[in-house]
Design a protein around this motif. Structure first.
Motif, PDB file in Angstrom:
ATOM      1  N   ALA A  11      -7.784  77.900  61.081  1.00 32.04           N
ATOM      2  CA  ALA A  11      -7.951  78.962  60.088  1.00 32.04           C
ATOM      3  C   ALA A  11      -7.908  78.405  58.666  1.00 32.04           C
ATOM      4  O   ALA A  11      -8.724  78.777  57.818  1.00 32.04           O
ATOM      5  CB  ALA A  11      -6.869  80.021  60.273  1.00 32.04           C
ATOM      6  N   MET A  12      -6.966  77.491  58.394  1.00 29.75           N
ATOM      7  CA  MET A  12      -6.873  76.905  57.047  1.00 29.75           C
ATOM      8  C   MET A  12      -8.089  76.040  56.734  1.00 29.75           C
ATOM      9  O   MET A  12      -8.605  76.065  55.613  1.00 29.75           O
ATOM     10  CB  MET A  12      -5.583  76.100  56.914  1.00 29.75           C
ATOM     11  CG  MET A  12      -4.341  76.965  56.848  1.00 29.75           C
ATOM     12  SD  MET A  12      -2.849  76.018  56.548  1.00 29.75           S
ATOM     13  CE  MET A  12      -2.367  75.615  58.208  1.00 29.75           C
ATOM     14  N   GLU A  14     -11.081  76.355  57.997  1.00 27.05           N
ATOM     15  CA  GLU A  14     -12.217  77.276  57.813  1.00 27.05           C
ATOM     16  C   GLU A  14     -12.184  77.896  56.417  1.00 27.05           C
ATOM     17  O   GLU A  14     -13.203  77.985  55.733  1.00 27.05           O
ATOM     18  CB  GLU A  14     -12.175  78.368  58.887  1.00 27.05           C
ATOM     19  CG  GLU A  14     -13.347  79.322  58.849  1.00 27.05           C
ATOM     20  CD  GLU A  14     -14.631  78.707  59.373  1.00 27.05           C
ATOM     21  OE1 GLU A  14     -15.699  79.085  58.860  1.00 27.05           O
ATOM     22  OE2 GLU A  14     -14.570  77.863  60.278  1.00 27.05           O
ATOM     23  N   ALA A  15     -10.995  78.317  55.984  1.00 31.63           N
ATOM     24  CA  ALA A  15     -10.859  78.917  54.650  1.00 31.63           C
ATOM     25  C   ALA A  15     -11.182  77.905  53.555  1.00 31.63           C
ATOM     26  O   ALA A  15     -11.690  78.278  52.494  1.00 31.63           O
ATOM     27  CB  ALA A  15      -9.441  79.448  54.461  1.00 31.63           C
ATOM     28  N   ALA A  16     -10.906  76.630  53.811  1.00 30.62           N
ATOM     29  CA  ALA A  16     -11.194  75.587  52.829  1.00 30.62           C
ATOM     30  C   ALA A  16     -12.651  75.150  52.870  1.00 30.62           C
ATOM     31  O   ALA A  16     -13.089  74.352  52.043  1.00 30.62           O
ATOM     32  CB  ALA A  16     -10.290  74.382  53.078  1.00 30.62           C
TER      33      ALA A  16
END
Length: 65
Positions: A11-12, A14-16
């Protein structure tokens, strides 16, 4: 968070904007987990004045004197 799961890492990432596959997320989670667990006892206790953005302000004050 004291020990990230592969889902957290995915998730992190992907967000980055740097998505990773499941195997990579698992490797990252297992390699960074012990470091984060080491900081768990002091998590949330560091004062905000140690925040890096204040470094420039402190340096300018020191030079000005």
């Amino acid at each position: 968070m004291t020990k990230p799961t592969p889902q957290n890492v995915s998730a992190m990432a992907e967000a980055a904007g740097v998505p990773v596959d499941k195997d990579t997320a698992t490797r990252i989670a297992s390699s960074i987990g012990p470091a984060l667990e080491g900081f768990a006892p002091i998590a949330g206790t560091l004062p905000f004045d140690l925040e890096p953005a204040s470094y420039v302000v402190v340096q300018h004050l020191t030079v000005a004197r």
